[in-house]
Design a protein around this motif. Structure first.
Motif, PDB file in Angstrom:
ATOM      1  N   HIS A  13      -7.141  84.932 -85.403  1.00  0.00           N
ATOM      2  CA  HIS A  13      -7.397  85.635 -85.661  1.00  0.00           C
ATOM      3  C   HIS A  13      -8.322  85.925 -86.443  1.00  0.00           C
ATOM      4  N   GLY A  14      -8.964  84.654 -86.887  1.00  0.00           N
ATOM      5  CA  GLY A  14      -9.973  84.123 -88.321  1.00  0.00           C
ATOM      6  C   GLY A  14     -10.843  84.744 -88.015  1.00  0.00           C
ATOM      7  N   SER A  15     -12.052  85.027 -89.266  1.00  0.00           N
ATOM      8  CA  SER A  15     -13.111  85.818 -89.794  1.00  0.00           C
ATOM      9  C   SER A  15     -14.496  84.798 -88.756  1.00  0.00           C
ATOM     10  N   VAL A  16     -14.122  83.521 -87.921  1.00  0.00           N
ATOM     11  CA  VAL A  16     -14.999  83.699 -87.480  1.00  0.00           C
ATOM     12  C   VAL A  16     -15.463  83.888 -85.566  1.00  0.00           C
ATOM     13  N   GLY A  17     -16.140  85.045 -85.258  1.00  0.00           N
ATOM     14  CA  GLY A  17     -16.119  85.518 -84.107  1.00  0.00           C
ATOM     15  C   GLY A  17     -17.043  84.580 -83.296  1.00  0.00           C
ATOM     16  N   ALA A  36      -7.566  77.231 -80.574  1.00  0.00           N
ATOM     17  CA  ALA A  36      -6.259  77.213 -80.536  1.00  0.00           C
ATOM     18  C   ALA A  36      -5.490  76.725 -81.511  1.00  0.00           C
ATOM     19  N   ARG A  37      -6.199  75.937 -82.408  1.00  0.00           N
ATOM     20  CA  ARG A  37      -6.079  74.368 -83.208  1.00  0.00           C
ATOM     21  C   ARG A  37      -5.973  75.169 -84.679  1.00  0.00           C
ATOM     22  N   HIS A  38      -7.130  76.474 -84.984  1.00  0.00           N
ATOM     23  CA  HIS A  38      -7.413  76.695 -85.834  1.00  0.00           C
ATOM     24  C   HIS A  38      -7.390  78.579 -85.776  1.00  0.00           C
ATOM     25  N   PRO A  39      -6.499  79.202 -85.577  1.00  0.00           N
ATOM     26  CA  PRO A  39      -5.919  80.670 -85.209  1.00  0.00           C
ATOM     27  C   PRO A  39      -6.472  81.382 -86.642  1.00  0.00           C
ATOM     28  N   ASP A  40      -6.272  81.225 -87.243  1.00  0.00           N
ATOM     29  CA  ASP A  40      -6.447  81.309 -88.640  1.00  0.00           C
ATOM     30  C   ASP A  40      -8.388  81.476 -89.098  1.00  0.00           C
ATOM     31  N   THR A  41      -8.902  80.270 -89.216  1.00  0.00           N
ATOM     32  CA  THR A  41     -10.638  80.745 -88.999  1.00  0.00           C
ATOM     33  C   THR A  41     -10.972  80.996 -88.025  1.00  0.00           C
ATOM     34  N   TYR A  42     -11.263  81.013 -86.096  1.00  0.00           N
ATOM     35  CA  TYR A  42     -11.746  82.214 -85.660  1.00  0.00           C
ATOM     36  C   TYR A  42     -11.274  82.826 -85.182  1.00  0.00           C
ATOM     37  N   ARG A  43     -11.894  83.277 -84.138  1.00  0.00           N
ATOM     38  CA  ARG A  43     -11.365  84.821 -83.161  1.00  0.00           C
ATOM     39  C   ARG A  43     -12.230  84.837 -81.782  1.00  0.00           C
ATOM     40  N   VAL A  44     -11.397  84.637 -81.184  1.00  0.00           N
ATOM     41  CA  VAL A  44     -12.950  84.867 -79.697  1.00  0.00           C
ATOM     42  C   VAL A  44     -13.530  86.435 -79.716  1.00  0.00           C
ATOM     43  N   LEU A 105     -23.869  90.477 -79.808  1.00  0.00           N
ATOM     44  CA  LEU A 105     -22.752  91.029 -80.680  1.00  0.00           C
ATOM     45  C   LEU A 105     -23.115  90.835 -81.878  1.00  0.00           C
ATOM     46  N   PRO A 106     -23.052  92.292 -82.835  1.00  0.00           N
ATOM     47  CA  PRO A 106     -22.748  91.739 -84.616  1.00  0.00           C
ATOM     48  C   PRO A 106     -21.732  91.005 -84.656  1.00  0.00           C
ATOM     49  N   GLN A 107     -20.385  91.318 -84.705  1.00  0.00           N
ATOM     50  CA  GLN A 107     -18.997  90.766 -84.514  1.00  0.00           C
ATOM     51  C   GLN A 107     -19.276  89.581 -84.583  1.00  0.00           C
ATOM     52  N   VAL A 108     -20.223  88.504 -83.879  1.00  0.00           N
ATOM     53  CA  VAL A 108     -20.011  87.158 -83.565  1.00  0.00           C
ATOM     54  C   VAL A 108     -20.792  85.833 -84.156  1.00  0.00           C
ATOM     55  N   ASP A 109     -20.620  85.283 -84.421  1.00  0.00           N
ATOM     56  CA  ASP A 109     -21.173  83.995 -85.424  1.00  0.00           C
ATOM     57  C   ASP A 109     -21.365  83.350 -84.714  1.00  0.00           C
TER      58      ASP A 109
END
Ligand code: NAD
Ligand code: MG
Length: 407
Positions: A13-17, A36-44, A105-109
């Motif tokens: 659920h992190g901020s990096v899409g 999956a090891r960094h759920p606070d950083t990444y978001r799928v 998509l705009p929300q993808v980094d």
């Protein structure tokens, strides 16, 4: 799917899409393992597959992306039905348009480009044109259209980070300003390591009788079937030579392939003062994946520490271009330039598939490629439509050579 035991079951659920193109493949599943090891950083944001519905659905339930894409229309419908039944909110798209859409998509980094083969080109280009950080595993995209791809990367000021372990190692061993030109930053040459594959010591007779199962059993790396066959024929190293030339703006004669059976040194960079810098690690793709995702920071990838005492020794040898003509052909097409690398790539994809289907002998793979290169005229490679036309024509020619029983 490889879900790490020590990671709690929380949706990232992190901020990096992140969009993972080719999520169901070997690189795709390793990428999800790292995320999956960094759920606070990444978001799928999106996961894509060709037609592996079951695994894609399982991944969607685990990572809750906004979108899933199945290129195959029927597979997309099936995935959509299953996801709805399971109460998932993931919207399922189809076709190449679906792939291009989720890459931009705009929300993808960040976009992990991990589709195998020429099919990965358009979605990877879409990510570049949308200005995303591109994590490039799909080497065939660069082999086919290196100049166009790199021009677009520069035009859109994109961070292009190599996932291929060798190129990631080279990137890590380069000075940060290598984009100014290798000569001006004091780099003399690149040493591209190769395990030599499962048939490093095989005789010509033994090579002629190789089966798909033997070719897919790589001694050090666990990979998809196409790249496993490429590794066994050494075409993988040939494609990587071309990839290195585009990524680091150099020529084939400044890239030396070095056989290194332990796959511990992932590649090296030699400087004019005689210094040679290298990156080492266990052969596990989660290292380059985590490096590229976190760059310029570092993060845990789940990969074990390298135990040099267990490894004890590192060996090196020159490649044998007689027994492995694919490597010679790759050097030749890169020197020729134009669409020659695209012709080689297309013929190789056809020949590898024919070998996997047991319609072609392993040793006939380079024969199909060399004859296709003789029969298809090479063009300038500055227009994508020309490259695609030569790719398509080469596939027809290569299929005909296979059907004629070329040996
Ligand atoms: P794989 O066969 O395991 O997975 C390929 C993925 O692409 C799957 O998700 C599949 O569904 C998807 N796909 C296949 N055909 C498609 C199509 N026509 N349209 C859309 N999607 C399609 O392959 P892999 O081993 O993960 O390799 C992926 C890419 O990464 C390749 O270009 C390979 O050369 C490169 N690479 C892989 C490794 C590795 O260790 N596996 C290492 C370096 C580079
Ligand atoms: Mg590699």
């Amino acid at each position: 799917m490889a879900v790490p035991d020590d990671t709690p079951m929380i949706t990232p659920h992190g901020s990096v899409g992140v969009t993972v193109l080719g999520a169901t493949g070997s690189i795709g599943t390793s990428t999800l393992d790292v995320i999956a090891r960094h759920p606070d950083t990444y978001r799928v944001i999106a996961l894509t597959a060709n037609r592996q519905v079951e695994l894609l659905v399982e991944q969607c339930l685990r990572f809750a992306p906004e979108f899933a894409v199945c290129v195959d229309e029927r597979a997309a419908q099936q995935s959509s039905d299953w996801l709805k039944q399971a109460g998932s909110q993931t919207q399922v798209l189809s076709g190449v348009e679906g792939l291009e859409r989720v890459a931009s998509l705009p929300q993808v980094d960040q976009v992990m480009a991990a589709i195998v083969g020429a099919a990965g080109l358009y979605p990877a280009l879409a990510a570049v044109r949308a200005g995303k950080r591109v994590l490039l595993a799909n080497k065939e995209a660069l082999v086919m259209s290196g100049q166009i791809f790199i021009d677009e990367v520069r035009r859109h000021n994109v961070e292009l980070l190599p996932i291929d372990s060798e190129h990631n190692a080279i990137f890590q061993s380069m000075p940060v300003n290598f984009g100014e030109g290798l000569a001006s930053v004091g780099v003399r040459r690149i040493l591209l390591t190769a395990s030599g594959g499962p048939f490093r010591h095989a005789t010509a007779d033994e090579l002629a009788r190789v089966t798909p199962a033997q070719a897919c059993a790589h001694p050090n790396w666990s990979m998809g079937r196409k790249i496993s066959v490429d590794s066994a024929s050494m075409m993988n190293k040939g494609l990587e030579l071309i990839e290195a030339c585009w990524l680091f703006d150099t020529v084939p004669d400044s890239v030396q392939v070095v056989i290194h059976p332990q796959s511990v040194i992932h590649s090296l960079v030699e400087y004019v003062d005689g210094s040679v810098l290298a990156q080492l690690g266990n052969p596990d793709m989660r290292t380059p994946i985590a490096h590229a995702m976190a760059w310029p920071q570092r993060m845990d990838s789940g990969v074990d520490s390298l135990n040099l005492f267990d490894i004890a020794r590192l060996d090196f040898a020159e490649p044998d271009m007689q027994r492995f003509p694919c490597l010679r052909l790759a050097y030749e097409v890169m020197r020729t330039g134009g669409t020659a690398p695209a012709i080689l790539n297309a013929a190789n994809e056809v020949a590898v598939q024919a070998f996997l289907d047991e319609r072609l002998a392993f040793t006939a793979i380079p024969v199909v490629i060399e004859k296709t290169l003789e029969q298809v005229d090479c063009n300038e490679a500055d227009v994508l439509d020309v490259i695609i036309a030569d790719d398509q024509l080469s596939r027809v020619v290569a299929e005909r050579l296979v059907a004629e029983g070329v040996r």
